[in-house]
Design an enzyme around this catalytic site. Structure first.
Site, short mmCIF file in Angstrom:
data_model
loop_
_atom_site.label_atom_id
_atom_site.label_comp_id
_atom_site.label_asym_id
_atom_site.label_seq_id
_atom_site.Cartn_x
_atom_site.Cartn_y
_atom_site.Cartn_z
N MET A 1 0.85 -1.19 0.00
CA MET A 1 0.00 0.00 0.00
C MET A 1 0.88 1.24 0.00
O MET A 1 1.74 1.40 0.87
CB MET A 1 -0.91 0.00 1.23
CG MET A 1 -1.95 -1.11 1.22
SD MET A 1 -2.98 -1.11 2.73
CE MET A 1 -1.82 -1.83 3.91
N GLN B 1 7.86 -4.78 -4.69
CA GLN B 1 6.92 -4.64 -5.79
C GLN B 1 7.30 -3.45 -6.68
O GLN B 1 7.56 -2.37 -6.18
CB GLN B 1 5.49 -4.45 -5.28
CG GLN B 1 4.47 -4.54 -6.42
CD GLN B 1 3.07 -4.13 -5.99
OE1 GLN B 1 2.80 -2.97 -5.78
NE2 GLN B 1 2.18 -5.11 -5.90
N CYS C 1 -2.76 -1.40 -9.62
CA CYS C 1 -3.01 -0.05 -9.11
C CYS C 1 -4.00 0.68 -10.02
O CYS C 1 -3.76 0.83 -11.22
CB CYS C 1 -1.72 0.74 -9.02
SG CYS C 1 -1.98 2.44 -8.44
N LYS D 1 0.47 -9.10 -8.67
CA LYS D 1 -0.79 -8.65 -8.07
C LYS D 1 -1.57 -7.91 -9.14
O LYS D 1 -1.04 -7.01 -9.81
CB LYS D 1 -0.54 -7.72 -6.88
CG LYS D 1 -1.85 -7.29 -6.19
CD LYS D 1 -1.59 -6.58 -4.88
CE LYS D 1 -2.91 -6.39 -4.12
NZ LYS D 1 -3.71 -5.26 -4.63
N HIS E 1 -6.97 -8.87 -6.61
CA HIS E 1 -7.95 -7.98 -5.98
C HIS E 1 -9.24 -8.14 -6.76
O HIS E 1 -9.29 -7.86 -7.97
CB HIS E 1 -7.46 -6.53 -6.04
CG HIS E 1 -8.37 -5.58 -5.32
ND1 HIS E 1 -7.90 -4.64 -4.44
CD2 HIS E 1 -9.72 -5.43 -5.35
CE1 HIS E 1 -8.93 -3.95 -3.95
NE2 HIS E 1 -10.03 -4.41 -4.50
N GLY F 1 -9.33 -8.14 -1.09
CA GLY F 1 -10.49 -7.27 -1.24
C GLY F 1 -11.55 -7.55 -0.20
O GLY F 1 -12.13 -8.64 -0.17
#
Length: 331
Positions: free
Chosen positions: A19, A72, A102, A141, A171, A205
């Site tokens: 994050m 990442q 993202c 991801k 996600h 999520g």
């Protein structure tokens, strides 16, 4: 046993999501101490790494106490991503992760992050080049797709596996959804039901409680879960989920003294990492989250985000302990 390459993560690992402006080493440290099995850094721009931008280079910092840990990276240009992957590998992570999820405009609309979901062939080609460039496991991801009409996640997971990734975190929203609406984990079932897929699939999520984690584990057949927003100001969620999955019982929620102790530990890590001045500035986005929901807390919150020395913050925390000595948090 869930494995990423040779890395053993346990029977049902819980991952800390990468994050931006949150998943720095101090935050990862307190999450590790509270049960996270695998952590990822904040996402790092490939272009910034190649330019040797100081802020991005500092995000490469990983420590033995937090292992296993992945770095990442994100970007839109294949060659830049190859170079950045090599730079990231040299920093010594256990895993290299590629951000294809993202959703923010400044990233996605340049073809990076979730933007690459509009060009699956490029996504696969980029991934293949990165896998060839490094000697550590590569994970991805991503999101379900750019929009509901363009969801191809079953195909995407298989194709990325076929070019060498060793795990995928999904996600369960589209880019179009951003962080709104409910995450649709039914697509993760479809990914897991693909008989050709053999890499671990981690769901991400809306996991914000032990009960939901248990429900989704039983319902969607994922190999583990990645937790993001629910851990901000509440790193205990990892151990709470583990305990509930093992026993069916909930751990007592952390009391005020525990919250103050972990907030202070977080602050200590931050000051140790960046020095007192910068460490306190970095913590301003974090420590008031530990006291979320407490009544009439505005004055203390203001003092926390304006304090400039370690001693001042420590004194404020002592004042909070005294002022709310009889306060009980509700689950």
């Amino acid at each position: 046993m869930v494995k990423i390459g040779k890395l053993e993560l346990g029977e049902f690992p819980l991952l800390l999501a990468p994050m931006e402006d949150v998943s720095d080493p101090p935050f990862r440290a307190v999450c590790k101490q509270n049960g996270a099995d695998l952590m990822y850094t904040e996402f790092i721009s490939s272009e910034a790494l190649i330019r040797d931008a100081a802020k991005s280079v500092q995000k490469l910092d990983v420590y033995d106490y937090e292992r296993p840990v992945g770095i990442q990276i994100f970007g839109a240009e294949i060659e830049s991503m190859r170079e950045a992957a090599a730079i990231a590998e040299a920093a010594g992570p256990d895993i290299l992760d590629i951000n294809y999820g993202c959703p923010v405009h400044k990233v996605a609309c340049k073809g990076a992050g979730a933007g690459i979901l509009l060009d699956i062939d490029k996504m696969v080609s980029m991934t293949a080049e990165i896998v060839k460039r490094v000697n550590i496991p590569v994970t991805v991801k991503t999101r379900l797709g750019w929009s509901h009409d363009t969801i191809r996640i079953v195909e995407v997971a298989e194709r990325l596996q076929d070019v060498g990734i060793q795990a995928i975190s999904i996600h369960a929203r589209t880019r179009q959804q951003m962080y709104k609406g409910e995450a649709d984990w039914s697509y993760l079932n479809l990914v897991k039901d693909n008989p050709r897929l053999h890499i671990p699939v981690f769901g991400n999520g809306d996991i914000d409680s032990p009960e939901k984690a248990a429900e989704y584990k039983a319902k969607y057949n994922v190999d583990g879960m990645m937790i993001g927003r629910a851990s901000i100001g509440y790193p205990w969620i990892f151990n709470e989920i583990k305990h509930f999955l093992a026993t069916g019982e909930k751990l007592p929620i952390p009391d005020l003294n525990e919250r103050i102790a972990v907030a202070k530990k977080h602050l200590d890590f931050s000051v140790e990492w960046k020095g007192e001045k910068q460490g306190i500035l970095e913590m301003r986005r974090h420590y008031t989250n530990y006291f979320r929901g407490m009544p009439n807390f505005k004055t203390f919150r203001t003092e926390m985000v304006t304090a400039e020395t370690y001693a001042q913050v420590a004194e404020i925390l002592e004042q909070v302990a005294e002022a709310y000595a009889d306060y009980e948090f509700q689950s």
